[in-house]
Design a protein around this motif. Structure first.
Motif, PDB file in Angstrom:
ATOM      1  N   ALA A  34      48.341  45.406  39.055  1.00 22.12           N
ATOM      2  CA  ALA A  34      48.280  44.465  40.167  1.00 22.12           C
ATOM      3  C   ALA A  34      47.349  43.344  39.719  1.00 22.12           C
ATOM      4  O   ALA A  34      46.304  43.602  39.113  1.00 22.12           O
ATOM      5  N   GLY A  35      47.724  42.112  40.019  1.00 20.70           N
ATOM      6  CA  GLY A  35      46.845  40.973  39.798  1.00 20.70           C
ATOM      7  C   GLY A  35      46.093  40.727  41.099  1.00 20.70           C
ATOM      8  O   GLY A  35      46.709  40.540  42.146  1.00 20.70           O
ATOM      9  N   LEU A  86      48.114  35.401  35.600  1.00 21.87           N
ATOM     10  CA  LEU A  86      48.642  36.715  35.224  1.00 21.87           C
ATOM     11  C   LEU A  86      49.039  36.745  33.755  1.00 21.87           C
ATOM     12  O   LEU A  86      48.757  37.714  33.038  1.00 21.87           O
ATOM     13  N   MET A  87      49.715  35.697  33.302  1.00 20.93           N
ATOM     14  CA  MET A  87      50.130  35.639  31.895  1.00 20.93           C
ATOM     15  C   MET A  87      48.924  35.604  30.959  1.00 20.93           C
ATOM     16  O   MET A  87      48.910  36.283  29.939  1.00 20.93           O
ATOM     17  N   SER A  90      55.375  38.918  38.447  1.00 25.84           N
ATOM     18  CA  SER A  90      55.785  38.364  39.740  1.00 25.84           C
ATOM     19  C   SER A  90      54.549  37.997  40.545  1.00 25.84           C
ATOM     20  O   SER A  90      53.504  38.630  40.424  1.00 25.84           O
ATOM     21  N   VAL A  91      54.716  36.964  41.341  1.00 19.97           N
ATOM     22  CA  VAL A  91      53.656  36.525  42.242  1.00 19.97           C
ATOM     23  C   VAL A  91      54.197  36.657  43.660  1.00 19.97           C
ATOM     24  O   VAL A  91      55.329  36.246  43.946  1.00 19.97           O
ATOM     25  N   GLU A  92      53.399  37.244  44.523  1.00 18.59           N
ATOM     26  CA  GLU A  92      53.801  37.415  45.925  1.00 18.59           C
ATOM     27  C   GLU A  92      54.092  36.043  46.536  1.00 18.59           C
ATOM     28  O   GLU A  92      53.390  35.063  46.266  1.00 18.59           O
ATOM     29  N   GLU A  93      55.119  35.997  47.366  1.00 17.70           N
ATOM     30  CA  GLU A  93      55.581  34.742  47.974  1.00 17.70           C
ATOM     31  C   GLU A  93      54.434  33.925  48.581  1.00 17.70           C
ATOM     32  O   GLU A  93      54.339  32.718  48.372  1.00 17.70           O
ATOM     33  N   ALA A  94      53.563  34.572  49.320  1.00 16.50           N
ATOM     34  CA  ALA A  94      52.476  33.863  50.010  1.00 16.50           C
ATOM     35  C   ALA A  94      51.431  33.291  49.051  1.00 16.50           C
ATOM     36  O   ALA A  94      50.599  32.476  49.451  1.00 16.50           O
ATOM     37  N   HIS A  95      51.476  33.703  47.786  1.00 20.76           N
ATOM     38  CA  HIS A  95      50.456  33.272  46.820  1.00 20.76           C
ATOM     39  C   HIS A  95      51.021  32.377  45.713  1.00 20.76           C
ATOM     40  O   HIS A  95      50.325  32.090  44.741  1.00 20.76           O
ATOM     41  N   ARG A  96      52.254  31.946  45.869  1.00 18.65           N
ATOM     42  CA  ARG A  96      52.879  31.120  44.828  1.00 18.65           C
ATOM     43  C   ARG A  96      52.370  29.691  44.862  1.00 18.65           C
ATOM     44  O   ARG A  96      51.818  29.230  45.843  1.00 18.65           O
ATOM     45  N   ARG A  97      52.556  29.026  43.731  1.00 23.24           N
ATOM     46  CA  ARG A  97      52.171  27.618  43.540  1.00 23.24           C
ATOM     47  C   ARG A  97      50.661  27.402  43.590  1.00 23.24           C
ATOM     48  O   ARG A  97      50.181  26.356  44.000  1.00 23.24           O
ATOM     49  N   ARG A  98      49.920  28.427  43.168  1.00 24.55           N
ATOM     50  CA  ARG A  98      48.448  28.326  43.138  1.00 24.55           C
ATOM     51  C   ARG A  98      47.883  28.658  41.760  1.00 24.55           C
ATOM     52  O   ARG A  98      46.681  28.873  41.627  1.00 24.55           O
ATOM     53  N   GLY A  99      48.768  28.781  40.764  1.00 23.37           N
ATOM     54  CA  GLY A  99      48.314  29.074  39.411  1.00 23.37           C
ATOM     55  C   GLY A  99      48.185  30.557  39.093  1.00 23.37           C
ATOM     56  O   GLY A  99      47.726  30.914  38.008  1.00 23.37           O
TER      57      GLY A  99
END
Length: 154
Positions: free
Chosen positions: A63-64, A106-107, A92-101
């Motif tokens: 989990a990140g 994670l990478m 994968s990034v949870e929908e509510a946390h996308r577009r925040r880097g």
């Protein structure tokens, strides 16, 4: 700052269920079979990839976490005698946390984890209908090593 922590058993169950559903949708959209064919193939693949679930040797499932919130997930397969490089099965990034880097974070955390384990090369697959992921991976220095193409015939 994003940190990685191993998935709990309940997180693993939810993560794999969501991953299978998303993977099936991607496969159908990519023209790799009917929904029923894709679902059956995915079940076989996951049974091969993770025969012991969360305890499968050579697989890292994280989990990140940022400020106590799980913002995303990461699944890495370590190199084996059959595979010379580590393989990112899923990020994968949870929908509510996308577009925040968080995807980039994670990478970068994955790269740090792999370097600490002595891994010198990592690969991944990106679907052609996901240009955002493609841009992210290219910006991190990933290069295209192969390309599959298809055409729907009327």
């Amino acid at each position: 700052m994003l940190t990685l922590r191993p998935l709990t058993p309940s997180e693993f169950t939810s993560f794999i269920a969501a991953l299978k559903a998303a993977y099936a949708l991607d496969e159908v959209q990519a023209g790799r079979g009917s929904p029923a064919e894709v679902e059956a193939r995915i079940e076989r693949q996951f049974a091969t990839w993770l025969p012991d679930g969360l305890a499968t040797e050579g697989h890292l499932l994280y989990a990140g976490v940022v400020d106590g919130d799980v913002v995303g997930h990461l699944w890495i397969g370590l190199p084996t005698p059959d595979r010379a490089q580590a393989w990112i099965y899923e990020i994968s990034v949870e929908e509510a946390h996308r577009r925040r880097g968080h995807g980039r974070a994670l990478m970068l955390a994955a790269e740090e984890e792999l370097r600490a384990r002595g891994v010198t090369r990592v690969g991944l697959n990106v679907f052609g209908h996901n240009p955002g992921a493609l841009r992210l991976y290219e910006s991190l220095g990933f290069e295209t090593t192969s390309r599959q193409m298809s055409k729907t015939l009327p």
